[in-house]
Design an enzyme around this catalytic site. Structure first.
Site, PDB file in Angstrom:
ATOM      1  N   ASN A  12       0.861  -1.185   0.000  1.00 45.87           N
ATOM      2  CA  ASN A  12       0.000   0.000   0.000  1.00 45.87           C
ATOM      3  C   ASN A  12       0.897   1.235   0.000  1.00 45.87           C
ATOM      4  OD1 ASN A  12      -1.777   2.056   0.511  1.00 45.87           O
ATOM      5  ND2 ASN A  12      -2.325   1.382   2.583  1.00 45.87           N
ATOM      6  N   TRP A  13       0.945   1.890  -1.126  1.00 42.36           N
ATOM      7  CA  TRP A  13       1.846   3.050  -1.244  1.00 42.36           C
ATOM      8  C   TRP A  13       1.298   4.313  -0.585  1.00 42.36           C
ATOM      9  CZ3 TRP A  13       4.921   3.530  -6.484  1.00 42.36           C
ATOM     10  CH2 TRP A  13       5.785   2.432  -6.587  1.00 42.36           C
ATOM     11  N   LYS A  14       0.027   4.271  -0.198  1.00 36.02           N
ATOM     12  CA  LYS A  14      -0.586   5.460   0.424  1.00 36.02           C
ATOM     13  C   LYS A  14      -0.379   6.679  -0.485  1.00 36.02           C
ATOM     14  CE  LYS A  14       0.038   3.179   4.820  1.00 36.02           C
ATOM     15  NZ  LYS A  14       0.146   3.272   6.270  1.00 36.02           N
ATOM     16  N   HIS A  99      -9.202   1.216   5.130  1.00 33.39           N
ATOM     17  CA  HIS A  99      -7.913   1.406   5.810  1.00 33.39           C
ATOM     18  C   HIS A  99      -8.117   2.351   7.001  1.00 33.39           C
ATOM     19  CE1 HIS A  99      -3.803   2.557   6.653  1.00 33.39           C
ATOM     20  NE2 HIS A  99      -3.436   1.458   6.007  1.00 33.39           N
ATOM     21  N   GLU A 101      -6.524   4.746   8.001  1.00 32.41           N
ATOM     22  CA  GLU A 101      -6.332   6.170   7.675  1.00 32.41           C
ATOM     23  C   GLU A 101      -7.589   6.743   7.016  1.00 32.41           C
ATOM     24  OE1 GLU A 101      -2.634   5.486   5.649  1.00 32.41           O
ATOM     25  OE2 GLU A 101      -1.745   4.959   7.581  1.00 32.41           O
ATOM     26  N   GLU A 169      -4.770  -4.776  10.703  1.00 34.09           N
ATOM     27  CA  GLU A 169      -3.725  -3.766  10.881  1.00 34.09           C
ATOM     28  C   GLU A 169      -3.963  -3.011  12.184  1.00 34.09           C
ATOM     29  OE1 GLU A 169      -1.908  -2.665   6.775  1.00 34.09           O
ATOM     30  OE2 GLU A 169      -3.519  -1.277   7.222  1.00 34.09           O
ATOM     31  N   GLY A 175       3.302   2.280  10.700  1.00 34.97           N
ATOM     32  CA  GLY A 175       4.311   3.327  10.533  1.00 34.97           C
ATOM     33  C   GLY A 175       5.080   3.663  11.801  1.00 34.97           C
ATOM     34  N   SER A 214       3.998  -2.122  10.189  1.00 38.10           N
ATOM     35  CA  SER A 214       5.447  -2.216  10.388  1.00 38.10           C
ATOM     36  C   SER A 214       6.042  -3.561   9.980  1.00 38.10           C
ATOM     37  CB  SER A 214       5.812  -1.894  11.846  1.00 38.10           C
ATOM     38  OG  SER A 214       5.471  -0.557  12.156  1.00 38.10           O
ATOM     39  N   GLY A 235       3.145  -1.150   4.151  1.00 38.24           N
ATOM     40  CA  GLY A 235       3.159   0.267   3.807  1.00 38.24           C
ATOM     41  C   GLY A 235       4.554   0.705   3.383  1.00 38.24           C
ATOM     42  N   GLY A 236       5.256   1.352   4.292  1.00 40.01           N
ATOM     43  CA  GLY A 236       6.553   1.960   3.991  1.00 40.01           C
ATOM     44  C   GLY A 236       7.533   1.051   3.261  1.00 40.01           C
TER      45      GLY A 236
HETATM   46  P1  13P Z   1       3.533   0.385   7.489  1.00 37.29           P
HETATM   47  O1  13P Z   1       3.976  -0.929   6.875  1.00 37.29           O
HETATM   48  O2  13P Z   1       4.245   1.575   6.948  1.00 37.29           O
HETATM   49  O3  13P Z   1       3.486   0.308   8.980  1.00 37.29           O
HETATM   50  O4  13P Z   1       1.989   0.585   7.015  1.00 37.29           O
HETATM   51  C1  13P Z   1       1.092  -0.444   7.168  1.00 37.29           C
HETATM   52  C2  13P Z   1      -0.145  -0.089   6.453  1.00 37.29           C
HETATM   53  O5  13P Z   1      -0.888   0.784   6.860  1.00 37.29           O
HETATM   54  C3  13P Z   1      -0.446  -0.815   5.205  1.00 37.29           C
HETATM   55  O6  13P Z   1      -1.747  -0.582   4.779  1.00 37.29           O
END
Ligand code: 13P
Length: 252
Positions: A12-14, A99, A101, A169, A175, A214, A235-236
């Protein structure tokens, strides 16, 4: 891992990525198509602006593509929003919905997430439905209760292994570099598995349940080897092909 279920490692590149980032997607494709990435299915979910270009980059290859959100309606006067059919039309197979967010910054309720997931299915996409508790909820011993309510309220009414993926999640792990203990992850995933059985019957046994929060190359093996953990939502560490592929290599 669940016997007989092919894991999914989704990135997920957000709100990250410009056209130059297509080079990372190309590198992912090259590794996967060369058989260097292991047995899991890989999917990348870049921002909507890159979907069509990413689809061209991935065309004819083995890496899947997903959007990060969709509107519940098929079309209409919803400035700035994107319909599930548009994501499908751009060349994607998946859409992430609910998600944390989106839930947090856009006030999305379980009912709204469910409507989006159902719109995704109707458009021919597989919905990756996200759930997870806050730190306060976990510390109050309410993680299972909160996640169960979200699963019951957010999943499409009819679905199965080919149309629905659940991503657990924990919000406090996103993050932050923090992760729950393996026992805590296994406990929540087992609870989600039981609920999937209640909702979808026998088909619920094969619905993929991803862990997200993470996930890094260093902790992937420990987390992804757990019972009922059928992959990761990353994510990251999905922004760079080298890290994302190192996580996928857990399944080599
Ligand atoms: P991180 O891997 O950056 O913690 O993000 C997880 C995430 O929200 C994937 O949707």
């Amino acid at each position: 891992m669940t016997p007989g279920v092919r894991p999914l490692v989704a990135g997920n590149w957000k709100m990250n990525g410009l056209s130059a980032s297509l080079a990372e997607i190309k590198a992912m494709r090259e590794a996967v198509d060369a058989g260097k990435a292991g047995a899991a299915e890989l999917a990348v979910c870049p921002p909507a602006t890159l979907l069509a270009q990413a689809a061209w980059t991935l065309k004819g290859g083995k890496v899947s593509l997903g959007g990060q959100d969709c509107h519940a309606k098929e079309s209409g006067a919803y400035t700035g929003d994107i319909a599930a059919s548009m994501i499908k039309d751009a060349g994607a197979q998946y859409v992430i919905v609910g998600h944390s967010e989106r839930r947090q910054y856009h006030g999305e309720t379980d009912a709204a997430v469910k409507a989006k997931a159902e719109a995704g299915l109707k458009a021919g996409l597989v919905a990756i439905v996200c759930v997870g508790e806050t730190r306060t909820e976990r510390e109050a011993g309410k993680a299972i209760e909160v996640v169960s309510t979200q699963v019951r309220g957010s999943l499409p009414a009819s679905g199965g292994p080919d149309t629905v993926v659940v991503a657990y999640e924990p919000i406090w792990a996103i993050g932050t570099g923090l992760t729950p203990t393996p026992a805590d992850v296994a406990e929540v995933h087992a609870a989600i598995r039981r609920l999937l059985g209640e909702i979808y019957g026998a088909a619920g046994a094969k619905v993929r349940i991803l862990y997200g929060g993470s996930v890094k190359p260093a902790n992937a093996k420990e987390l992804l080897g757990l019972a009922n953990v059928d992959g990761a939502l990353v994510g990251g560490a999905s922004l760079k092909a080298v890290d994302f592929l190192a996580i996928a290599a857990t399944y080599l």
